[in-house]
Scaffold this motif. Structure first.
Motif, PDB file in Angstrom:
ATOM      1  N   LEU A 137      18.970  27.506  -1.040  1.00 44.73           N
ATOM      2  CA  LEU A 137      19.765  27.676  -2.253  1.00 44.73           C
ATOM      3  C   LEU A 137      19.315  26.647  -3.286  1.00 44.73           C
ATOM      4  O   LEU A 137      19.090  25.478  -2.957  1.00 44.73           O
ATOM      5  CB  LEU A 137      21.245  27.470  -1.938  1.00 44.73           C
ATOM      6  CG  LEU A 137      22.243  27.600  -3.089  1.00 44.73           C
ATOM      7  CD1 LEU A 137      22.335  29.045  -3.566  1.00 44.73           C
ATOM      8  CD2 LEU A 137      23.630  27.107  -2.670  1.00 44.73           C
ATOM      9  N   ASP A 138      19.172  27.096  -4.526  1.00 43.70           N
ATOM     10  CA  ASP A 138      18.942  26.194  -5.654  1.00 43.70           C
ATOM     11  C   ASP A 138      20.165  26.249  -6.556  1.00 43.70           C
ATOM     12  O   ASP A 138      20.595  27.345  -6.963  1.00 43.70           O
ATOM     13  CB  ASP A 138      17.698  26.615  -6.451  1.00 43.70           C
ATOM     14  CG  ASP A 138      16.408  26.256  -5.747  1.00 43.70           C
ATOM     15  OD1 ASP A 138      16.044  25.070  -5.755  1.00 43.70           O
ATOM     16  OD2 ASP A 138      15.770  27.171  -5.180  1.00 43.70           O
ATOM     17  N   VAL A 139      20.724  25.094  -6.858  1.00 42.29           N
ATOM     18  CA  VAL A 139      21.861  25.009  -7.770  1.00 42.29           C
ATOM     19  C   VAL A 139      21.402  24.285  -9.026  1.00 42.29           C
ATOM     20  O   VAL A 139      20.846  23.179  -8.952  1.00 42.29           O
ATOM     21  CB  VAL A 139      23.046  24.267  -7.112  1.00 42.29           C
ATOM     22  CG1 VAL A 139      24.181  24.084  -8.125  1.00 42.29           C
ATOM     23  CG2 VAL A 139      23.546  25.027  -5.887  1.00 42.29           C
ATOM     24  N   TYR A 140      21.617  24.914 -10.170  1.00 38.92           N
ATOM     25  CA  TYR A 140      21.256  24.344 -11.465  1.00 38.92           C
ATOM     26  C   TYR A 140      22.540  24.094 -12.256  1.00 38.92           C
ATOM     27  O   TYR A 140      23.352  25.005 -12.442  1.00 38.92           O
ATOM     28  CB  TYR A 140      20.351  25.288 -12.249  1.00 38.92           C
ATOM     29  CG  TYR A 140      19.035  25.582 -11.572  1.00 38.92           C
ATOM     30  CD1 TYR A 140      17.905  24.803 -11.828  1.00 38.92           C
ATOM     31  CD2 TYR A 140      18.910  26.640 -10.673  1.00 38.92           C
ATOM     32  CE1 TYR A 140      16.691  25.072 -11.210  1.00 38.92           C
ATOM     33  CE2 TYR A 140      17.706  26.912 -10.047  1.00 38.92           C
ATOM     34  CZ  TYR A 140      16.597  26.129 -10.319  1.00 38.92           C
ATOM     35  OH  TYR A 140      15.396  26.400  -9.703  1.00 38.92           O
ATOM     36  N   LEU A 159      23.407  27.764 -20.284  1.00 37.24           N
ATOM     37  CA  LEU A 159      23.101  28.590 -19.115  1.00 37.24           C
ATOM     38  C   LEU A 159      21.734  29.248 -19.247  1.00 37.24           C
ATOM     39  O   LEU A 159      20.965  29.317 -18.277  1.00 37.24           O
ATOM     40  CB  LEU A 159      24.171  29.664 -18.942  1.00 37.24           C
ATOM     41  CG  LEU A 159      25.551  29.201 -18.478  1.00 37.24           C
ATOM     42  CD1 LEU A 159      26.566  30.332 -18.619  1.00 37.24           C
ATOM     43  CD2 LEU A 159      25.514  28.704 -17.040  1.00 37.24           C
ATOM     44  N   ALA A 160      21.413  29.734 -20.457  1.00 38.61           N
ATOM     45  CA  ALA A 160      20.148  30.428 -20.666  1.00 38.61           C
ATOM     46  C   ALA A 160      18.959  29.527 -20.366  1.00 38.61           C
ATOM     47  O   ALA A 160      17.985  29.944 -19.716  1.00 38.61           O
ATOM     48  CB  ALA A 160      20.082  30.946 -22.103  1.00 38.61           C
ATOM     49  N   ASP A 161      19.012  28.279 -20.821  1.00 33.34           N
ATOM     50  CA  ASP A 161      17.912  27.361 -20.527  1.00 33.34           C
ATOM     51  C   ASP A 161      17.783  27.104 -19.031  1.00 33.34           C
ATOM     52  O   ASP A 161      16.680  27.061 -18.479  1.00 33.34           O
ATOM     53  CB  ASP A 161      18.125  26.035 -21.275  1.00 33.34           C
ATOM     54  CG  ASP A 161      17.323  25.957 -22.566  1.00 33.34           C
ATOM     55  OD1 ASP A 161      16.452  26.820 -22.789  1.00 33.34           O
ATOM     56  OD2 ASP A 161      17.562  25.016 -23.357  1.00 33.34           O
ATOM     57  N   ALA A 162      18.912  26.904 -18.361  1.00 31.16           N
ATOM     58  CA  ALA A 162      18.862  26.655 -16.914  1.00 31.16           C
ATOM     59  C   ALA A 162      18.381  27.895 -16.160  1.00 31.16           C
ATOM     60  O   ALA A 162      17.621  27.797 -15.185  1.00 31.16           O
ATOM     61  CB  ALA A 162      20.237  26.230 -16.415  1.00 31.16           C
ATOM     62  N   MET A 163      18.814  29.072 -16.600  1.00 31.39           N
ATOM     63  CA  MET A 163      18.343  30.314 -15.981  1.00 31.39           C
ATOM     64  C   MET A 163      16.835  30.478 -16.152  1.00 31.39           C
ATOM     65  O   MET A 163      16.141  30.960 -15.239  1.00 31.39           O
ATOM     66  CB  MET A 163      19.068  31.507 -16.587  1.00 31.39           C
ATOM     67  CG  MET A 163      20.542  31.606 -16.219  1.00 31.39           C
ATOM     68  SD  MET A 163      21.398  32.867 -17.209  1.00 31.39           S
ATOM     69  CE  MET A 163      20.548  34.349 -16.668  1.00 31.39           C
ATOM     70  N   ALA A 164      16.323  30.066 -17.304  1.00 36.88           N
ATOM     71  CA  ALA A 164      14.884  30.152 -17.533  1.00 36.88           C
ATOM     72  C   ALA A 164      14.125  29.256 -16.564  1.00 36.88           C
ATOM     73  O   ALA A 164      13.041  29.615 -16.080  1.00 36.88           O
ATOM     74  CB  ALA A 164      14.564  29.781 -18.980  1.00 36.88           C
ATOM     75  N   VAL A 165      14.685  28.088 -16.267  1.00 37.81           N
ATOM     76  CA  VAL A 165      14.068  27.206 -15.279  1.00 37.81           C
ATOM     77  C   VAL A 165      14.070  27.884 -13.907  1.00 37.81           C
ATOM     78  O   VAL A 165      13.057  27.903 -13.195  1.00 37.81           O
ATOM     79  CB  VAL A 165      14.784  25.850 -15.214  1.00 37.81           C
ATOM     80  CG1 VAL A 165      14.217  24.991 -14.084  1.00 37.81           C
ATOM     81  CG2 VAL A 165      14.659  25.104 -16.542  1.00 37.81           C
ATOM     82  N   ALA A 166      15.213  28.455 -13.537  1.00 41.59           N
ATOM     83  CA  ALA A 166      15.307  29.139 -12.242  1.00 41.59           C
ATOM     84  C   ALA A 166      14.298  30.284 -12.155  1.00 41.59           C
ATOM     85  O   ALA A 166      13.618  30.461 -11.133  1.00 41.59           O
ATOM     86  CB  ALA A 166      16.722  29.660 -12.037  1.00 41.59           C
ATOM     87  N   GLY A 167      14.184  31.055 -13.232  1.00 36.93           N
ATOM     88  CA  GLY A 167      13.289  32.202 -13.226  1.00 36.93           C
ATOM     89  C   GLY A 167      11.817  31.853 -13.263  1.00 36.93           C
ATOM     90  O   GLY A 167      10.973  32.707 -12.993  1.00 36.93           O
ATOM     91  N   SER A 168      11.512  30.595 -13.591  1.00 37.22           N
ATOM     92  CA  SER A 168      10.109  30.179 -13.672  1.00 37.22           C
ATOM     93  C   SER A 168       9.558  29.693 -12.340  1.00 37.22           C
ATOM     94  O   SER A 168       8.367  29.403 -12.231  1.00 37.22           O
ATOM     95  CB  SER A 168       9.955  29.061 -14.712  1.00 37.22           C
ATOM     96  OG  SER A 168      10.584  27.857 -14.267  1.00 37.22           O
ATOM     97  N   GLN A 169      10.410  29.606 -11.313  1.00 43.03           N
ATOM     98  CA  GLN A 169       9.946  29.131 -10.012  1.00 43.03           C
ATOM     99  C   GLN A 169       9.028  30.174  -9.380  1.00 43.03           C
ATOM    100  O   GLN A 169       9.157  31.377  -9.627  1.00 43.03           O
ATOM    101  CB  GLN A 169      11.135  28.847  -9.101  1.00 43.03           C
ATOM    102  CG  GLN A 169      12.150  27.859  -9.665  1.00 43.03           C
ATOM    103  CD  GLN A 169      11.540  26.523 -10.019  1.00 43.03           C
ATOM    104  OE1 GLN A 169      10.864  25.900  -9.196  1.00 43.03           O
ATOM    105  NE2 GLN A 169      11.774  26.071 -11.253  1.00 43.03           N
TER     106      GLN A 169
END
Length: 505
Positions: A315-318, A358-368
């Motif tokens: 699990l990754d939590v941002y 949230l959008a910035d953090a989601m972008a980080v998650a999606g870039s993994q």
């Protein structure tokens, strides 16, 4: 909480975390209060016979389980509280039963109510007895005990009142699981209850680091303002730019030993206080805005449950953290900010700040990528007042781009008594986010459908992944079920626990 192994810390924003369940012992012979929970398999006509010898004959006439579910009786030697959940009514079975009370939820709330009687009687030794109960009922009842025992003022007092001795005989694994989910929920409640002068972006990050410092398989990375700038996270920087308390983001990467599934990404909104920015809120709207980090609190509580339960998966939590304040450096309506993923965003209303961080953090998650590429991106946030207008404070709304994930959330929210109702991602409203000067406007014009357009904005940052977004309230305005005081509710923690257990099955 298992204190015999390396794991989460035992303090959080002034609270020396204590569990009532962890101190429980086997049934007490000299208890001064008896709590009896009758399972749904016990016919209502037979419930009274379980305590008939303990109460005066006249008390029998006060008990009718066809009309009630909770009775406080004057016993021969000590008070007796007897409980049995009612069967769902025809009205509660509507909507495919997805909002009907569950066996777990009813047991949680009934036994939570019983804790108020423990306090009224000033009991020193309490027994909780289960009669013909299913494991889900016992689990819910134990969670209810722990939730009802939490009180913010008591938790931060210099000398909190000790819990009475608790006697119960249940399977150890049920007690451990109840302790994990209840304490995770209470941690979320405590974070929401904490005042914004104590809980601001950096102190929130520090509290999370301290809480999870010794968990095997868990790494923590705090992105300070300089790192946010390096990562081109213009949305969170814009929101947090007006405050003396600078923005940051916490990334918790949990990789338990022996687990190789693709990780899930959980993103929690962490606006530690929201005055609305230059589009300032009125006093009534601003008063409870310490709770605007309720999504981040739920994410922390969910991770706590996972690290303490027998269930574990990657699990990754941002947690994007910012304070939406007013100064000469505040972002403005009409500004154009660039997100982590390169999209340009026109600012329409500075009081719609949560979707930006949230959008910035989601972008980080999606870039993994590689083994860190998420199987799904899930968001939990106190995002819109519109959802509360539509569903009230007891039922959260959620959105999903993935049918399987949406069905799991609906089912688990009902089973765990943490109700969520699926809302439509109506694409016909997407054009309301169009703008002539940027890739997207972050806040639609007009006053209707605000929860939907907010969710549509977020979907732009989850493209390519199964996605869900829980729009929660995170607060109870008074006593409700096992929550025996107004304040943080821990909403979404129990539902998320069920969803994570079910994902991919």
């Amino acid at each position: 909480m298992n204190q015999n192994k390396s794991g989460p810390g035992t303090s959080l924003v002034g609270w020396n975390i204590k569990s009532w369940l962890s101190a429980s012992v086997n049934t007490l012979d000299d208890a001064d209060l008896e709590l009896v929970y009758c399972g749904s398999d016990v016919p209502s006509s037979q419930c009274l016979s379980l305590v008939k010898e303990s109460i005066p004959a006249w008390q029998s006439r006060a008990v009718n389980f066809d009309e009630g579910d909770f009775f406080v009786l004057s016993g021969q030697q000590k008070p007796v509280v007897i409980m049995r959940a009612k069967s769902p009514t025809e009205a509660q079975k509507r909507d495919a039963g997805l909002l009907a009370p569950s066996a777990y939820g009813q047991a949680r709330d009934l036994v939570g109510r019983a804790v108020s009687e423990v306090r009224k009687f000033k009991s020193q030794k309490v027994n909780l007895r289960f009669e013909s109960c299913q494991d889900r009922e016992i689990l819910g009842a134990l969670v209810g005990l722990e939730l009802a025992a939490y009180s913010y003022k008591q938790s931060v007092a210099a000398q909190p009142a000790p819990f009475p001795a608790l006697g119960l005989s249940v399977k150890a694994e049920l007690k451990d699981e109840a302790q994990a989910i209840a304490m995770g929920t209470n941690i979320a409640r405590h974070l929401v209850n904490s005042p914004p002068n104590l809980l601001y972006p950096q102190s929130f990050a520090n509290a999370v680091v301290e809480l999870f410092a010794n968990v095997p398989g868990l790494s923590i990375d705090v992105w300070d303002e300089a790192r946010l700038q390096k990562e081109n996270m213009g949305l969170i920087l814009g929101v947090g730019g007006g405050s003396e308390n600078r923005p940051c983001m916490v990334h918790l990467r949990y990789r338990p030993e022996g687990k190789s599934e693709a990780p899930l990404a959980l993103v929690g909104k962490g606006i530690t206080f929201d005055c609305g920015g230059l589009d300032i809120k009125d006093p009534a709207g601003m008063r409870l805005m310490k709770k605007d980090m309720g999504g981040a609190a739920a994410a922390v509580g969910t991770l706590y449950w996972m690290t303490q339960s027998q269930f574990a998966r990657p699990l990754d939590v941002y947690i994007p953290l910012a304070e939406n304040a007013i100064s000469g450096k505040s972002y403005r309506p009409g500004d154009i900010l660039r997100a982590k993923n390169g999209m340009t965003v026109e600012i329409h209303n500075t009081d719609a700040e949560g979707r930006l961080v949230l959008a910035d953090a989601m972008a980080v998650a999606g870039s993994q990528s590689g083994s860190d590429k998420p199987a799904a991106i899930m968001v939990v946030a106190t995002l819109t007042g519109a959802i509360k207008i539509g569903l009230g404070s007891d039922v959260a709304g959620f959105f999903s781009t993935d049918e399987a994930l949406g069905q799991v959330i609906s089912k688990r929210s009902q089973e765990w008594g943490d109700l969520m109702w699926r809302m439509p991602l109506f694409d016909g409203y997407r054009s309301r986010l169009d703008t002539n000067v940027a890739d997207i406007n972050h806040c639609a014009t007009g006053s209707y459908g605000g929860a939907i357009t907010a969710a549509l904005f977020l979907t732009e940052f989850a493209k390519g992944y199964p996605f869900s977004h829980m729009d929660i309230y995170a607060w109870t305005d008074g006593e409700r079920g096992a929550l025996r005081e107004a304040g943080g509710s821990g909403q979404a923690v129990q539902c998320l626990a069920g969803v994570l257990q079910s994902f991919g099955l």
